[in-house]
Design an enzyme around this catalytic site. Structure first.
Site, short mmCIF file in Angstrom:
data_model
loop_
_atom_site.label_atom_id
_atom_site.label_comp_id
_atom_site.label_asym_id
_atom_site.label_seq_id
_atom_site.Cartn_x
_atom_site.Cartn_y
_atom_site.Cartn_z
N HIS A 17 -8.62 57.14 -117.91
CA HIS A 17 -7.81 57.43 -116.72
C HIS A 17 -8.52 57.11 -115.41
O HIS A 17 -7.88 56.72 -114.45
CB HIS A 17 -7.31 58.89 -116.73
CG HIS A 17 -8.34 59.93 -116.49
ND1 HIS A 17 -8.93 60.63 -117.51
CD2 HIS A 17 -8.89 60.39 -115.34
CE1 HIS A 17 -9.79 61.51 -117.00
NE2 HIS A 17 -9.80 61.36 -115.69
N ASP A 70 -6.42 58.44 -123.85
CA ASP A 70 -7.35 58.41 -122.71
C ASP A 70 -8.73 58.04 -123.24
O ASP A 70 -9.62 58.89 -123.39
CB ASP A 70 -7.34 59.79 -122.03
CG ASP A 70 -8.03 59.77 -120.69
OD1 ASP A 70 -8.39 58.68 -120.21
OD2 ASP A 70 -8.21 60.87 -120.11
N SER A 172 -14.91 64.04 -116.46
CA SER A 172 -14.07 63.09 -117.20
C SER A 172 -14.89 62.01 -117.87
O SER A 172 -15.81 61.46 -117.26
CB SER A 172 -13.10 62.39 -116.25
OG SER A 172 -12.09 63.27 -115.90
C1 4AZ Z 1 -11.22 66.21 -114.10
O1 4AZ Z 1 -10.51 66.17 -113.10
C2 4AZ Z 1 -11.10 67.38 -115.03
N1 4AZ Z 1 -10.92 71.92 -117.09
C3 4AZ Z 1 -11.78 67.36 -116.22
C4 4AZ Z 1 -11.67 68.44 -117.08
C5 4AZ Z 1 -10.88 69.52 -116.74
C6 4AZ Z 1 -10.20 69.55 -115.54
C7 4AZ Z 1 -10.32 68.45 -114.68
C8 4AZ Z 1 -10.79 70.66 -117.70
O2 4AZ Z 1 -12.02 65.32 -114.35
#
Ligand code: 4AZ
Length: 221
Positions: A17, A70, A172
């Site tokens: 993503h 993803d 992420s």
């Molecule tokens: C993000 O924005 C993200 N709580 C990654 C993981 C989570 C929330 C946001 C899980 O990269």
């Protein structure tokens, strides 16, 4: 900022993503992305630990609405030499939509926020790589507590109903790992969530065991 994991000497697995342009006429410029390998402190950046992208493979069916598929594979500009501080993760042993098993405790690592930036806008990103333990959660009717997931065969949830710990923004692409039978496996990829460490809203992860063919078809040794 995002995370990733080395799974072959020239390849990193990450989430799709953050590399996906929603405008096909304006794809992201991969030459602008800096990859750092083998550091646990962001002050330790050098020429030697800087890598760039030679080839990017986004999953062809990544869905920006549901975050299904993803996953992305990055081919690096050069081979990574393994050492005491740089090692590869193994891919999962099983091609299965029930792997990892519910209640297994996984280790998540990443450079993401340690406090939800939407709750504390002054939250800074950490300088040191962080880690936490997250149990795999059961899924009933596409729900993990109150967190909805689109595709349980390709996604899973990990964390706690009470919000004890979680991944967060900038985690992420980072790995959820399992140490089993003397090796570390990449079983999940940080994908998304609603906020961080909120009650009944655990994080959602790409189920790597569902993508073994996709990955192996794209790696050249
Ligand atoms: C993000 O924005 C993200 N709580 C990654 C993981 C989570 C929330 C946001 C899980 O990269």
């Amino acid at each position: 900022m995002c995370g990733g994991a080395l799974i072959a000497p020239e390849y990193i697995i990450t989430a799709a993503h953050w590399l996906n342009s929603n405008d096909e006429n304006d794809p992201i410029d991969i030459s602008t992305i800096e990859i750092r390998i083998g550091i646990t402190n962001l002050n330790d950046v050098t020429h030697e630990n800087l890598y760039s992208i030679r080839k990017l493979s986004l999953h062809h069916d990544f869905n920006p609405n549901t975050f299904k598929n993803d996953i992305a594979l990055i081919r690096l500009d050069r081979t990574v030499i393994q050492s005491n501080t740089i090692q590869m993760l193994c891919l999962p042993r099983f091609t299965s939509y029930v792997y990892p098993s519910v209640n297994t405790t996984l280790i998540a690592i990443g450079w993401g926020h340690t406090i939800d930036p939407l709750i504390n806008p002054n939250s800074l990103l950490p300088t040191h790589l962080q880690q936490t333990l997250l149990p795999v959660l059961p899924i009933f009717n596409n729900l993990c507590f109150e967190q909805e997931i689109d595709s349980p065969d390709q996604q899973f949830c990990a964390g706690y109903a009470n919000g004890l710990s979680d991944t967060c923004q900038a985690d992420s692409g980072s790995p959820l790992m399992l140490f089993t039978e003397q090796h570390w496996e990449l079983v999940g990829i940080v994908s998304y969530g609603i906020g961080c460490a909120q009650i009944n809203l655990p994080g959602v992860y790409t189920r790597v065991s569902a993508y073994l063919d996709w990955i192996n078809d794209r790696i050249r040794y």
